[in-house]
Structure formats: C-alpha cells, structure tokens
Design a protein around this motif. Structure first.
Motif, PDB file in Angstrom:
ATOM      1  N   PRO A   8       0.778  -1.239   0.000  1.00 16.96           N
ATOM      2  CA  PRO A   8       0.000   0.000   0.000  1.00 16.96           C
ATOM      3  C   PRO A   8       0.813   1.295   0.000  1.00 16.96           C
ATOM      4  CG  PRO A   8      -1.056  -1.591   1.412  1.00 16.96           C
ATOM      5  CD  PRO A   8       0.258  -2.200   0.992  1.00 16.96           C
ATOM      6  N   ALA A   9       1.837   1.414   0.814  1.00 21.53           N
ATOM      7  CA  ALA A   9       2.595   2.669   0.876  1.00 21.53           C
ATOM      8  C   ALA A   9       3.257   2.992  -0.461  1.00 21.53           C
ATOM      9  CB  ALA A   9       3.646   2.604   1.986  1.00 21.53           C
ATOM     10  N   VAL A  10       3.785   1.993  -1.123  1.00 19.29           N
ATOM     11  CA  VAL A  10       4.446   2.195  -2.420  1.00 19.29           C
ATOM     12  C   VAL A  10       3.406   2.531  -3.487  1.00 19.29           C
ATOM     13  CG1 VAL A  10       5.930   1.141  -4.171  1.00 19.29           C
ATOM     14  CG2 VAL A  10       6.307   0.631  -1.745  1.00 19.29           C
ATOM     15  N   THR A  11       2.305   1.802  -3.491  1.00 23.39           N
ATOM     16  CA  THR A  11       1.246   2.058  -4.463  1.00 23.39           C
ATOM     17  C   THR A  11       0.712   3.477  -4.307  1.00 23.39           C
ATOM     18  OG1 THR A  11       0.640  -0.281  -4.499  1.00 23.39           O
ATOM     19  CG2 THR A  11      -1.016   1.284  -5.295  1.00 23.39           C
ATOM     20  N   ILE A  67      13.261   4.087  -3.787  1.00 23.67           N
ATOM     21  CA  ILE A  67      13.176   4.621  -2.431  1.00 23.67           C
ATOM     22  C   ILE A  67      11.819   4.335  -1.779  1.00 23.67           C
ATOM     23  CG2 ILE A  67      13.321   6.712  -0.999  1.00 23.67           C
ATOM     24  CD1 ILE A  67      16.028   5.663  -2.105  1.00 23.67           C
ATOM     25  N   PRO A  68      10.695   4.478  -2.505  1.00 28.45           N
ATOM     26  CA  PRO A  68       9.415   4.158  -1.838  1.00 28.45           C
ATOM     27  C   PRO A  68       9.357   2.743  -1.259  1.00 28.45           C
ATOM     28  CG  PRO A  68       9.003   5.351  -3.861  1.00 28.45           C
ATOM     29  CD  PRO A  68      10.483   5.011  -3.850  1.00 28.45           C
ATOM     30  N   ALA A  69       9.968   1.795  -1.944  1.00 29.94           N
ATOM     31  CA  ALA A  69       9.959   0.414  -1.422  1.00 29.94           C
ATOM     32  C   ALA A  69      10.971   0.224  -0.302  1.00 29.94           C
ATOM     33  CB  ALA A  69      10.250  -0.576  -2.549  1.00 29.94           C
ATOM     34  N   LYS A  70      12.091   0.909  -0.389  1.00 35.15           N
ATOM     35  CA  LYS A  70      13.130   0.773   0.656  1.00 35.15           C
ATOM     36  C   LYS A  70      12.749   1.487   1.944  1.00 35.15           C
ATOM     37  CE  LYS A  70      16.960   0.274  -2.532  1.00 35.15           C
ATOM     38  NZ  LYS A  70      18.066   0.962  -3.185  1.00 35.15           N
ATOM     39  N   ARG A  71      12.109   2.645   1.811  1.00 36.39           N
ATOM     40  CA  ARG A  71      11.696   3.441   2.969  1.00 36.39           C
ATOM     41  C   ARG A  71      10.239   3.866   2.816  1.00 36.39           C
ATOM     42  NH1 ARG A  71      16.940   5.810   2.129  1.00 36.39           N
ATOM     43  NH2 ARG A  71      16.035   7.719   1.337  1.00 36.39           N
ATOM     44  N   PRO A  72       9.302   2.937   3.027  1.00 33.02           N
ATOM     45  CA  PRO A  72       7.877   3.245   2.841  1.00 33.02           C
ATOM     46  C   PRO A  72       7.393   4.380   3.746  1.00 33.02           C
ATOM     47  CG  PRO A  72       8.200   0.898   3.311  1.00 33.02           C
ATOM     48  CD  PRO A  72       9.528   1.573   3.479  1.00 33.02           C
ATOM     49  N   LEU A  73       6.443   5.144   3.265  1.00 35.66           N
ATOM     50  CA  LEU A  73       5.877   6.257   4.030  1.00 35.66           C
ATOM     51  C   LEU A  73       5.086   5.789   5.235  1.00 35.66           C
ATOM     52  CD1 LEU A  73       4.566   8.536   1.134  1.00 35.66           C
ATOM     53  CD2 LEU A  73       6.618   8.847   2.532  1.00 35.66           C
ATOM     54  N   PHE A  74       4.490   4.600   5.150  1.00 39.02           N
ATOM     55  CA  PHE A  74       3.729   4.055   6.275  1.00 39.02           C
ATOM     56  C   PHE A  74       3.823   2.562   6.269  1.00 39.02           C
ATOM     57  CE2 PHE A  74       0.676   5.144   2.884  1.00 39.02           C
ATOM     58  CZ  PHE A  74       0.017   3.948   2.665  1.00 39.02           C
TER      59      PHE A  74
END
Length: 171
Positions: A94-97, A164-171
């Motif tokens: 979800p965070a990456v999507t 980066i979104p997958a390595k460091r997800p926002l949530f």
C-alpha cells in the motif's frame, strides 16, 4: 466487473499502474470505449506483449503503452496530475502504491487497488495517505478492492527517486 463497479462514470484519462499482462487496464479499456488509457510497466517483455495486445484489440488510438518506472513517469509533466483514475493490481504494498499513484491523479481522481483476500483496513492508514494527498472514501462494493480519492494535490517531493518508496515506505 469489480473495478468498474467502483467508478460511477467512465474516466476521461486512466492509468494502469504496473500493467503486466494488461489486467485490469486492457479489460477496462474495452469496457469503457471513450476512456484514454496509459498502460505503465517497467518490464520490456511485458511492454512488448502489451503493445501486441493493444494492436490486436484495435485500441491503439486511445491506449498508450508506456515503458518506465512509476516513480519516473509520475514526475513527467505529461502524466503528473492528469488522471481521473489509476488502477493497480499486484503492483506493490500500500505505501508504495499510494506514493506512485497519487502524483498521477488530479484532485478528485480515484485510485482503485486490488486487495489480497481478507485485507485489513489498517493497510491504508489515513495519516500515511494524507502525506500524498489521498484519503479512503469508505465506498466498498467488493471487499477485495480499495478505493481512495485524491483530496489534495500530491506534494512535489513525491514520488521519491526510483526504489526509495519500497526501501523506505511512508507508512
């Protein structure tokens, strides 16, 4: 068709994020003959298949196949904040999507995501979604789908660089 049931009217412009074999993007393109679609995928083999499928279906005048990573394409002025609808099936957590889809949507646009069976509602936390301007709208027709609305413009800092979104997800 479950995806279509969450969208009351055909979109003008839509994106299938991580289109893969063209499900649901190609199916929805045939279902909604007035919609313009972008089938987005980073894998060249899948892109080649999608181009063949678009040609075979005769929808090339309104379906574009775009090769590239979502984090890069979402920064392009040609695609940023232009979509009425983004669909994703087996794209990413979800965070990456959310981070990859939100920049593609204009305010008021919708993100419809296929969820795993028995998906938990806490997979899409309100605080995390708000970082990219999304919010859950509470409308569920099929428990395996989640619909989110772009409630405010996605901040310019999103999406972050590829990977980066997958390595460091926002949530």
């Amino acid at each position: 068709m479950a995806f279509a049931s969450l969208v009351p009217e055909p979109p003008g412009r839509a994106v299938d994020l991580g289109s893969g074999g063209g499900i649901p993007g190609l199916v929805l393109a045939v279902h909604w003959p007035t919609a313009h679609w972008v089938l987005l995928d980073a894998n060249e083999r899948r892109i080649a298949f999608l181009r063949q499928a678009v040609a075979a279906l005769g929808v090339g005048d309104r379906v574009d196949v775009v090769a590239g990573r979502a984090e890069v394409v979402a920064r392009s002025p040609s695609y940023r904040a232009t979509a009425d609808l983004v669909v994703a099936r087996s794209f990413a957590p979800p965070a990456v999507t959310a981070e990859c889809a939100a920049p593609l949507l204009h305010v008021g646009g919708a993100l419809v995501v296929a969820e795993p069976p028995g998906g938990a509602p806490d997979r899409w936390p309100a605080a995390g979604l708000a970082l990219v301007g999304l919010m859950a709208d509470g409308h569920v027709v099929d428990p395996s789908l989640q619909r989110l609305r772009q409630s405010s413009p996605c901040p310019d800092r999103y999406p972050r660089r590829p990977g980066i979104p997958a390595k460091r997800p926002l949530f």
